[in-house]
Design a protein around this motif. Structure first.
Motif, mmCIF file in Angstrom:
data_model
loop_
_atom_site.group_PDB
_atom_site.id
_atom_site.type_symbol
_atom_site.label_atom_id
_atom_site.label_comp_id
_atom_site.label_asym_id
_atom_site.label_seq_id
_atom_site.Cartn_x
_atom_site.Cartn_y
_atom_site.Cartn_z
ATOM 1 N N PRO A 1 107.224 -54.729 65.854
ATOM 2 C CA PRO A 1 107.556 -55.549 67.034
ATOM 3 C C PRO A 1 106.549 -55.336 68.157
ATOM 4 C CG PRO A 1 109.522 -54.471 66.172
ATOM 5 C CD PRO A 1 108.361 -53.886 65.436
ATOM 6 N N TYR B 1 104.176 -58.492 65.786
ATOM 7 C CA TYR B 1 104.829 -59.652 65.176
ATOM 8 C C TYR B 1 104.155 -60.963 65.581
ATOM 9 C CZ TYR B 1 109.139 -57.225 63.621
ATOM 10 O OH TYR B 1 110.055 -56.447 62.984
ATOM 11 N N GLU C 1 111.284 -52.800 61.416
ATOM 12 C CA GLU C 1 112.414 -53.613 61.888
ATOM 13 C C GLU C 1 112.492 -54.912 61.082
ATOM 14 O OE1 GLU C 1 114.449 -52.259 63.805
ATOM 15 O OE2 GLU C 1 113.272 -50.630 64.648
ATOM 16 N N ASN D 1 114.431 -58.508 61.225
ATOM 17 C CA ASN D 1 114.027 -59.668 62.027
ATOM 18 C C ASN D 1 113.467 -60.796 61.164
ATOM 19 O OD1 ASN D 1 114.536 -58.756 64.815
ATOM 20 N ND2 ASN D 1 113.019 -57.192 64.363
#
Length: 448
Positions: free
Chosen positions: A201, A253, A331, A334
């Motif tokens: 991220p 990202y 993560e 997502n």
């Protein structure tokens, strides 16, 4: 003179290309088709038992619709499909009855039960995850001031030894970042992966890069921050990634999502799918099956033609031209909004179309040699999340067991429950279908 009794049954076909079960009532089965059992005992006037069985095999909740005339704004009368709630409830009760009767039928014959158990065991039993003990690992380049915990060493051992995709799903705060960094470093040091891309991220990119510098101060790494990935610099940065030798490339990202698959990649993918449909059409034995395949081929051909004419090559390198061997996604939850092709409708938590960035991510994930996903929340509010993770990480295992289609997967492992709930405007009821429980949980978790 004794008369011979012949039991004539309908043909049951499974089309692998369409992931579709069909029940064909051929000539000579009129007696079955018009029977009391078909229309009253296990079916209704609105939907026969054979149709309910077919709907159930395709993971659909049986529904009855009425077609009513309505005038559109052009003055033409058109049909509108309206759910018949009383008839639908009656049909769904018959659907439950058929499922219960099928279970009784299986256990009524010992030999039949053993045969089905053998088929099931061949497909799903015996798949076990090996335990990985990383206590033997030595990290010669690691900062001597850093000590990894046993569970972190175990995870790194799995990355190095499994030869497969890996999900790091420890709880938040248990050191997944160090596992990713040390795992990628060791893959590079041992010559198991030449080009490694770590996607995180935007908000934690700097912290992750700093963590790598702390663990391995001598590593040659490249950190691509959003400010370095503007339109003027993008082509140069991507060529730099392709042409240089780094232990790891870090990217946010927002930058990663701008790197698309090439035009040639999508054209080759869809051409391959069209060839598979053509092969299925040539092997089709039933007109209804053939017509569905032809419709699918026509739609895909139209999509391909439109894309080939309209799409233009990007002015910078595409993902499939970078030569990435290992892709690490932090993560990863997502990116769970992938398209799920299914005939199951009105399911809470399912996304039929998905998002563009997740569709591209799925293609990228299946292109690289090794995928490492890290998330503390692999499953949130839907059983579909588990299928999504397996689609990312275990495409070959799902395909081998013929459960790479969501309908077949949920028929093996899930149970649907349909209820009428108060609508958001509180003025009426709406039908909602949820996956309430698991079946065959031991085998599913062994596979996962």
């Amino acid at each position: 003179m004794d008369l011979l009794h012949f039991e004539i049954t309908p043909d049951v076909i499974y089309n692998r290309q369409l992931s579709l079960w069909q029940i064909e009532v051929c000539y000579g089965t009129r007696e079955l088709r018009d029977s009391v059992a078909n229309h009253y005992t296990y079916g209704t006037v609105e939907m026969s038992a054979l149709k309910i069985i077919e709907q159930t095999m395709n993971a659909r909740t049986a529904k009855v619709f009425d077609y009513v005339y309505k005038y559109n704004n052009r003055g033409n009368d058109v049909y509108e499909q309206v759910l018949n709630r009383p008839a639908t409830l009656a049909v769904q009760e018959k659907q439950k009855l058929i499922i219960d009767e099928f279970q009784r039928w299986i256990y009524a014959d010992e030999r039949r039960r053993e045969q089905l158990e053998e088929c099931y065991n061949d497909a799903f039993v015996g798949f076990a995850s090996s335990p990985y003990d990383g206590s033997f690992l030595h990290f010669p380049d690691l900062n001597p001031d850093i000590t990894l915990y046993p569970h972190q060493k175990d995870a790194i051992a799995r990355i190095l030894l499994s030869g497969e995709n890996v999900l790091l799903s420890h709880d938040v705060g248990t050191g997944k970042t160090y596992e990713m960094i040390a795992g990628v470093h060791e893959l590079k040091r041992m010559g198991l992966s030449e080009k490694n891309l770590i996607v995180v991220p935007n908000t934690v990119l700097k912290a992750t890069v700093d963590a790598h510098k702390l663990l391995y101060p001598d590593d040659k790494i490249l950190a691509v921050f959003p400010k370095d990935f503007g339109p003027k610099d993008r082509a140069e940065v991507l060529e730099h990634i392709r042409d240089n030798d780094y232990t790891a490339v870090y990217m946010a990202y927002s930058s990663f999502d701008m790197i698309v698959m090439s035009k040639d990649y999508w054209i080759n993918k869809w051409q391959k799918e069209i060839r598979a449909i053509k092969a299925a059409i040539s092997n089709s034995q039933y007109s209804s099956e053939e017509s569905q395949l032809k419709r699918e081929k026509k739609a895909l051909s139209k999509k391909l033609s439109k894309y080939a004419l309209e799409a233009v090559d990007t002015p910078w390198l595409t993902f499939d031209a970078l030569g990435i061997n290992t892709l690490v996604v932090d993560e990863a939850h997502n990116y769970k909004n992938i398209p799920i092709k299914s005939r199951t409708d009105s399911i809470v938590g399912m996304h039929a179309t998905g998002s563009k960035k997740c569709t591209e991510m799925l293609e990228k994930a299946h292109l690289v040699d090794r995928l490492i996903l890290a998330t503390g929340t692999p499953l949130t509010n839907s059983l579909a999340d588990l299928f999504v993770m397996q689609t990312y990480l275990q495409p070959r295992e799902l395909r081998f067991r013929e459960i790479d289609n969501f309908d077949m997967w949920i028929n093996c492992f899930g149970e649907r429950e349909t209820n009428f709930e108060i609508d958001v405007d509180t003025n009426g009821l709406r039908e909602m279908t949820r996956f309430s429980t698991f079946h065959n949980l031991t085998e599913l978790m062994s596979l996962f």
